[in-house]
Scaffold this active site. Structure first.
Site, short mmCIF file in Angstrom:
data_model
loop_
_atom_site.label_atom_id
_atom_site.label_comp_id
_atom_site.label_asym_id
_atom_site.label_seq_id
_atom_site.Cartn_x
_atom_site.Cartn_y
_atom_site.Cartn_z
N HIS A 199 1.10 4.78 -2.54
CA HIS A 199 1.52 6.16 -2.26
C HIS A 199 2.77 6.62 -3.03
O HIS A 199 2.81 7.76 -3.49
CB HIS A 199 1.76 6.36 -0.77
CG HIS A 199 0.51 6.42 0.04
ND1 HIS A 199 -0.40 7.47 -0.05
CD2 HIS A 199 -0.01 5.56 0.96
CE1 HIS A 199 -1.40 7.26 0.80
NE2 HIS A 199 -1.20 6.10 1.41
N SER A 242 -3.90 0.20 -4.31
CA SER A 242 -3.01 -0.86 -3.80
C SER A 242 -3.76 -2.16 -3.54
O SER A 242 -3.17 -3.12 -3.05
CB SER A 242 -2.32 -0.39 -2.52
OG SER A 242 -3.25 -0.15 -1.48
N GLU A 288 -6.41 9.00 -0.05
CA GLU A 288 -6.50 7.56 0.21
C GLU A 288 -7.56 6.87 -0.65
O GLU A 288 -7.33 5.77 -1.14
CB GLU A 288 -6.81 7.28 1.69
CG GLU A 288 -5.67 7.56 2.65
CD GLU A 288 -4.50 6.56 2.57
OE1 GLU A 288 -4.60 5.54 1.86
OE2 GLU A 288 -3.47 6.85 3.20
N HIS A 331 0.82 -1.21 0.00
CA HIS A 331 0.00 0.00 0.00
C HIS A 331 0.86 1.26 0.00
O HIS A 331 0.64 2.19 -0.79
CB HIS A 331 -0.93 -0.02 1.21
CG HIS A 331 -1.62 1.29 1.43
ND1 HIS A 331 -2.57 1.78 0.56
CD2 HIS A 331 -1.44 2.25 2.39
CE1 HIS A 331 -2.97 2.97 1.00
NE2 HIS A 331 -2.30 3.28 2.09
N1 NLE Z 1 -6.90 -1.76 1.46
C1 NLE Z 1 -5.61 -1.32 1.01
C2 NLE Z 1 -4.86 -2.48 0.39
O1 NLE Z 1 -5.31 -3.61 0.46
O2 NLE Z 1 -3.79 -2.27 -0.17
C3 NLE Z 1 -4.82 -0.70 2.15
C4 NLE Z 1 -5.52 0.52 2.70
C5 NLE Z 1 -4.80 1.23 3.79
C6 NLE Z 1 -5.47 2.49 4.18
FE FE2 Z 2 -2.26 5.22 3.08
#
Ligand code: NLE
Ligand code: FE2
Length: 294
Positions: free
Chosen positions: A167, A227, A208, A162
């Protein structure tokens, strides 16, 4: 990284110096001794870190590298279909490895010349004001462990996939990097806990989990959607609402599930005009006015 402690496993340091990450019984790695040892070892690296040090090198197992490779492969295809252009172009500039987990130091070394952002390791939850505040200085707190191999498509708990695929690819864009910096400045400027929560929720629903209209198609730019190769297939079917500061700053969300309420920017310009300008200037009074008047 994010907010409430419930999805960041607490990290405890004992007197003998050993570090334990307390995974909840519902965590997919709870019964996996090998995974728990990995989490403890990686958390220990971050606990000893001080700003200015090079990021400590984490040794990953072959299985962990394979989780990265699998998720990278799945996401590469889905990003072409679902991610906004700005993200795809930035990702090409950054050029992350696809077959193994990069070291956070390597991520920093690639990112810094592009937009001035550097990665620093976090063992777990970082207090909101500090997590956001240092964004203003171009620092991004990042977890270093990877999600459990049994659930590669989604984790509520931020992990290196993630932080980096979501990011860092975003932070390689000048326009996004500026928005992150502005969010950091806002978090430092506001005084009350309520105003900080408001700033943080606007971050949640934009950087996000934001979605954006692009050439009449709905695309994603939020790192949390970008992500997860499970969630990215679902966002178009969610409750999509217009970009609105009051709504974003006050809507509740459940971090443990796919986000069912999302806010849509009509364009990157609109995101900058509405959210960038808000973070650039907001203070406790202006936030109180938004909450009172809408
Ligand atoms: N749900 C995201 C993932 O599976 O990569 C992560 C989110 C974190 C805020
Ligand atoms: Fe994040």
């Amino acid at each position: 990284m994010f907010e409430e402690a419930q999805y960041f496993a607490p990290v405890a340091k004992r007197e003998d110096g050993s570090v334990t990450v307390e995974l909840a019984s519902s965590h997919p790695g709870f019964a996996d001794e090998v995974y728990r040892e990995r989490r403890n070892a990686i958390a220990a690296l971050a606990l000893n870190y001080q700003l200015g040090d090079p990021v400590p090198h984490a040794e990953y197992t072959e299985e962990e590298h394979q989780v990265w490779a699998l998720v990278s492969r799945e996401l590469a295809v889905k990003h072409q279909r679902y991610a906004i252009r700005e993200f795809l172009d930035a990702g090409e500039r950054l050029g992350l490895p696809k077959d193994h987990i990069p070291q956070l130091q390597e991520v920093s070394d690639r990112l810094y010349p592009l937009t001035g952002f550097r990665y620093i390791p976090a063992a777990g939850l970082v207090p909101l004001r500090e997590f956001y505040g240092v964004l203003a200085d171009g620092y991004f707190h990042s977890t270093q462990y990877i999600r459990h191999h049994s659930v590669p498509f989604y984790t509520p708990e931020p992990d290196i996939i993630h932080e980096v695929i979501g990011h860092a690819n975003t932070l390689a864009s000048d326009r996004f990097a500026e928005l992150y910096r502005l969010a950091g400045g806002a978090a430092r400027r506001v005084e009350s806990e309520g105003a900080l929560q408001f700033v943080s929720k606007v971050f949640w629903f934009t950087l996000e989990f934001g979605v954006m209209r692009e050439a009449s198609e709905l695309k994603a730019y939020g790192a949390g959607i970008l992500s997860s190769y499970g969630e990215i297939e679902e966002f178009r079917g969610m409750d999509i609402r217009p970009l609105d500061l009051k709504a974003m700053g006050t809507t509740e969300y459940d971090i443990t599930k796919y986000q069912d309420v999302l806010f849509e920017a009509m364009s990157f310009d609109q995101l900058e005009d509405v959210v960038g300008s808000f973070w650039a200037t907001c203070d406790d009074d202006s936030i109180a006015r938004i909450v009172a008047e809408g």
